[in-house]
Design a protein around this motif. Structure first.
Motif, PDB file in Angstrom:
ATOM      1  N   LEU A 121       0.214 -15.183  14.732  1.00 53.92           N
ATOM      2  CA  LEU A 121      -0.188 -16.798  15.121  1.00 53.92           C
ATOM      3  C   LEU A 121      -0.162 -17.526  13.885  1.00 53.92           C
ATOM      4  N   PHE A 122      -0.204 -19.199  14.400  1.00 54.87           N
ATOM      5  CA  PHE A 122      -0.245 -20.414  13.701  1.00 54.87           C
ATOM      6  C   PHE A 122      -0.554 -21.066  14.285  1.00 54.87           C
ATOM      7  N   VAL A 123      -0.948 -22.335  13.886  1.00 57.64           N
ATOM      8  CA  VAL A 123      -1.729 -23.272  14.192  1.00 57.64           C
ATOM      9  C   VAL A 123      -1.293 -24.236  13.317  1.00 57.64           C
ATOM     10  N   SER A 124      -1.266 -25.588  14.086  1.00 56.06           N
ATOM     11  CA  SER A 124      -0.313 -27.133  13.037  1.00 56.06           C
ATOM     12  C   SER A 124      -0.715 -27.915  13.531  1.00 56.06           C
ATOM     13  N   ARG A 125      -0.377 -29.289  12.744  1.00 56.96           N
ATOM     14  CA  ARG A 125      -0.270 -30.395  13.430  1.00 56.96           C
ATOM     15  C   ARG A 125       1.268 -30.664  13.693  1.00 56.96           C
ATOM     16  N   SER A 126       1.098 -31.161  14.352  1.00 56.42           N
ATOM     17  CA  SER A 126       2.663 -32.122  15.023  1.00 56.42           C
ATOM     18  C   SER A 126       2.520 -33.486  14.814  1.00 56.42           C
ATOM     19  N   ASP A 127       3.632 -34.851  15.160  1.00 57.27           N
ATOM     20  CA  ASP A 127       4.025 -35.459  15.570  1.00 57.27           C
ATOM     21  C   ASP A 127       2.721 -35.972  16.536  1.00 57.27           C
ATOM     22  N   ARG A 128       2.971 -35.777  17.535  1.00 55.94           N
ATOM     23  CA  ARG A 128       2.296 -36.026  18.512  1.00 55.94           C
ATOM     24  C   ARG A 128      -0.076 -35.206  19.166  1.00 55.94           C
ATOM     25  N   GLY A 129       0.617 -34.178  18.013  1.00 59.09           N
ATOM     26  CA  GLY A 129      -0.710 -33.067  18.778  1.00 59.09           C
ATOM     27  C   GLY A 129      -0.803 -32.277  17.492  1.00 59.09           C
ATOM     28  N   LYS A 130      -0.528 -30.962  18.234  1.00 59.79           N
ATOM     29  CA  LYS A 130      -1.235 -29.212  17.544  1.00 59.79           C
ATOM     30  C   LYS A 130       0.048 -29.309  17.981  1.00 59.79           C
ATOM     31  N   GLN A 131       0.155 -27.847  17.652  1.00 62.61           N
ATOM     32  CA  GLN A 131       1.653 -27.050  17.929  1.00 62.61           C
ATOM     33  C   GLN A 131       1.143 -25.156  17.350  1.00 62.61           C
ATOM     34  N   VAL A 132       0.196 -24.466  18.798  1.00 63.33           N
ATOM     35  CA  VAL A 132      -0.129 -22.997  18.682  1.00 63.33           C
ATOM     36  C   VAL A 132       2.294 -22.328  17.989  1.00 63.33           C
ATOM     37  N   VAL A 133       2.039 -21.451  17.457  1.00 66.31           N
ATOM     38  CA  VAL A 133       3.065 -21.043  17.535  1.00 66.31           C
ATOM     39  C   VAL A 133       2.590 -19.198  17.423  1.00 66.31           C
ATOM     40  N   ALA A 134       4.034 -18.471  18.549  1.00 68.29           N
ATOM     41  CA  ALA A 134       3.278 -16.854  17.829  1.00 68.29           C
ATOM     42  C   ALA A 134       4.800 -16.086  17.827  1.00 68.29           C
ATOM     43  N   VAL A 135       4.843 -15.385  17.026  1.00 67.89           N
ATOM     44  CA  VAL A 135       6.040 -14.762  16.123  1.00 67.89           C
ATOM     45  C   VAL A 135       6.018 -13.448  16.274  1.00 67.89           C
ATOM     46  N   LEU A 136       6.540 -12.829  17.633  1.00 70.03           N
ATOM     47  CA  LEU A 136       6.659 -11.608  18.104  1.00 70.03           C
ATOM     48  C   LEU A 136       7.674 -10.800  17.604  1.00 70.03           C
ATOM     49  N   THR A 137       6.900  -9.615  16.960  1.00 70.58           N
ATOM     50  CA  THR A 137       8.758  -8.843  16.018  1.00 70.58           C
ATOM     51  C   THR A 137       8.608  -7.335  16.292  1.00 70.58           C
ATOM     52  N   TRP A 138       9.785  -6.884  16.601  1.00 68.82           N
ATOM     53  CA  TRP A 138      10.340  -5.484  17.447  1.00 68.82           C
ATOM     54  C   TRP A 138      11.554  -4.741  16.368  1.00 68.82           C
ATOM     55  N   GLN A 139      11.511  -3.557  16.256  1.00 70.75           N
ATOM     56  CA  GLN A 139      12.726  -3.033  15.831  1.00 70.75           C
ATOM     57  C   GLN A 139      13.595  -2.958  16.444  1.00 70.75           C
ATOM     58  N   ALA A 140      14.885  -4.060  16.377  1.00 75.00           N
ATOM     59  CA  ALA A 140      15.881  -3.897  17.047  1.00 75.00           C
ATOM     60  C   ALA A 140      17.140  -2.749  17.286  1.00 75.00           C
ATOM     61  N   GLN A 141      17.543  -2.935  17.868  1.00 73.89           N
ATOM     62  CA  GLN A 141      18.229  -1.555  18.759  1.00 73.89           C
ATOM     63  C   GLN A 141      20.254  -1.700  18.523  1.00 73.89           C
TER      64      GLN A 141
END
Length: 141
Positions: A121-141
């Motif tokens: 999880l990452f949280v950052s300010r954006s131009d008009r507010g904020k942005q919460v980003v989740a990055v999910l990874t897995w083993q690609a087949q």
């Protein structure tokens, strides 16, 4: 509401403005489920279920704790998904005084659930507010 899904190779990306209030999470889940159905070869079913739960939790948190406008961006490629939820509040704290929806009953488990599913999880300010980003990874087949 306009939904844009660009699938011209990898990654496949969707940007979705979200309605205010309770319908936002359902609207987000329905559109992400549609995207995942189109990209079923890229994302295994078990991961897709986790991804839908993460989307639901992040959108619900935005609606409960910040004011709009709200938007969701999902980027999907083999082995990785990025989920970004933006809101109109620059407040990086838990609750904005003019949030549109109020919780009834206990809560506070949303981000714990997202982390338990393995997302960074990452949280950052954006131009008009904020942005919460989740990055999910897995083993690609």
């Amino acid at each position: 509401m306009v939904t844009a899904i660009a699938s011209c190779g990898c990654p496949s990306t969707m940007h979705l403005p979200l309605p205010a209030g309770a319908p936002a999470a359902r609207h987000a889940r329905q559109n992400v489920a549609r995207m995942l159905a189109l990209e079923s070869a890229v994302c295994p079913r078990a991961v897709a279920e986790d991804l839908l739960l993460i989307v639901s939790e992040l959108v619900t948190n935005a609606v409960l704790h910040a004011h709009g406008p709200y938007a969701l961006t999902v980027s999907l490629e083999p082995g990785r998904a990025g989920i970004a939820v933006t809101d109109g509040s620059g407040d990086m704290k838990a609750r904005s005084p003019d949030a549109g929806t109020r919780r009834i009953g206990p809560g506070g488990r949303g981000l714990k659930i997202v982390r338990a599913l393995g997302a960074d999880l990452f949280v950052s300010r954006s131009d008009r507010g904020k942005q919460v980003v989740a990055v999910l990874t897995w083993q690609a087949q």
